[in-house]
Structures are given as structure tokens and as C-alpha cells.
Write a protein that holds these residues in place. Structure first.
Motif, short mmCIF file in Angstrom:
data_model
loop_
_atom_site.label_atom_id
_atom_site.label_comp_id
_atom_site.label_asym_id
_atom_site.label_seq_id
_atom_site.Cartn_x
_atom_site.Cartn_y
_atom_site.Cartn_z
N UNK A 32 0.82 -1.21 0.00
CA UNK A 32 0.00 0.00 0.00
C UNK A 32 0.85 1.25 0.00
N UNK A 33 1.90 1.26 0.78
CA UNK A 33 2.81 2.39 0.84
C UNK A 33 3.49 2.59 -0.51
N UNK A 34 3.93 1.51 -1.10
CA UNK A 34 4.57 1.59 -2.43
C UNK A 34 3.59 2.18 -3.46
N UNK A 35 2.33 1.77 -3.39
CA UNK A 35 1.33 2.28 -4.33
C UNK A 35 1.12 3.78 -4.18
N UNK A 36 1.24 4.29 -2.97
CA UNK A 36 1.09 5.72 -2.73
C UNK A 36 2.35 6.50 -3.13
N UNK A 37 3.50 5.90 -2.94
CA UNK A 37 4.75 6.60 -3.24
C UNK A 37 4.94 6.85 -4.73
N UNK A 38 4.41 5.98 -5.57
CA UNK A 38 4.54 6.16 -7.03
C UNK A 38 3.95 7.49 -7.50
N UNK A 39 2.68 7.72 -7.24
CA UNK A 39 2.10 9.01 -7.67
C UNK A 39 2.76 10.22 -7.02
N UNK A 40 3.17 10.07 -5.78
CA UNK A 40 3.85 11.19 -5.12
C UNK A 40 5.19 11.48 -5.80
N UNK A 41 5.93 10.43 -6.15
CA UNK A 41 7.21 10.62 -6.84
C UNK A 41 6.99 11.26 -8.21
N UNK A 42 5.95 10.83 -8.92
CA UNK A 42 5.66 11.43 -10.23
C UNK A 42 5.26 12.89 -10.10
N UNK A 43 4.73 13.27 -8.94
CA UNK A 43 4.37 14.67 -8.69
C UNK A 43 5.55 15.48 -8.17
#
Length: 135
Positions: free
Chosen positions: A35-46
Motif C-alpha cells: 500500500x505504501x509503495x502504491x502511494x509513493x509512485x504518484x507522489x514521486x511522479x508529482x
């Protein structure tokens, strides 16, 4: 982060034992990591570095969990009208001169354990996280 925080609160309210589990136990496992990994992806892209993203996710997680733990006994385990009546009753016991600001807003007080209050805090938190410099 804002939409995730909203969804998290609703999930915690739907499953009222979860806030206390999160508050009383270290919840660590593969599900949490995915779940954490799934959230970090969009944050990194932002543009948010992963280290900053982890802290942002947990800032929202702890806010939503704490708020749900506060909200559930006040407005979900009893009718919201009962909670509101308690506020009005306590304010009415005091002379208005002792609480001149509160005497003028008795209907606002029950809102401290509901969606309006949650959204106020979540907006402030997520706005602050968006401008926090990366490390």
C-alpha cells in the motif's frame, strides 16, 4: 494525499475497530508495504522524493486515524443529535459573559467531531505537506 486521507477516514469509520488497532499495535507487513509503495509512485511522479513521501503518507495516516478515533465515539456510537445536545446543554449552564464567544456559536461546537472539522485539518495538513522541502 487529500483524496486518500478522505477515503481512509471513511474506511476507518466503516470499520471502527481499526483506529484502535492502528493506535495500539505496530501494524507492519507486506500489505502495508504494498500500500505504501502504491502511494509513493504518484507522489514521486508529482515531484515528491520517496523519503519525503513516506513521511507525508504517515502524517495523513496518523491524522486520519487519530481523528477517526476521536470522531467514532462522539458522532457514530451515539446519534449526532445527542452529541450536539450535550454541547448545547453545557454551554447553557454557563453565564454567557463567561463564554461570550462560545455562547454565540453553540451549533458550531458539535462540528468538531465530524466531516467539516476533518476536512479543515486535512486541508491544512496536505497543503503543508505539498510545500515541505525534500530532504
Amino acid at each position: 494525499m487529500h483524496a486518500w486521507g478522505r477515503a481512509l477516514r471513511l474506511n476507518l469509520i466503516e470499520h471502527p475497530s481499526l483506529p484502535m488497532i492502528f493506535l495500539s499495535r505496530a501494524v507492519i507487513g507486506s500489505g502495508i508495504l504494498h500500500g505504501l509503495e502504491a502511494l509513493l509512485g504518484p507522489l514521486a511522479r508529482a515531484g515528491m522524493p520517496p523519503a519525503q513521501g513516506v513521511h507525508a503518507v504517515y502524517a495523513v495516516l496518523t491524522y486520519a486515524t487519530g481523528f477517526a478515533a476521536w470522531e467514532i465515539p462522539r458522532t457514530h456510537r451515539q446519534p449526532p443529535a445527542t452529541y450536539a445536545a450535550s454541547w448545547r446543554r453545557e454551554v447553557a449552564k454557563l453565564p454567557p459573559a463567561e463564554v461570550p464567544f462560545l455562547a454565540g456559536i453553540p451549533d458550531e461546537l458539535p462540528e468538531v467531531a465530524g466531516e467539516k472539522q476533518f476536512e479543515l485539518g486535512l486541508a491544512a495538513l496536505t497543503a503543508g505537506l505539498a510545500i515541505t522541502p525534500g530532504k
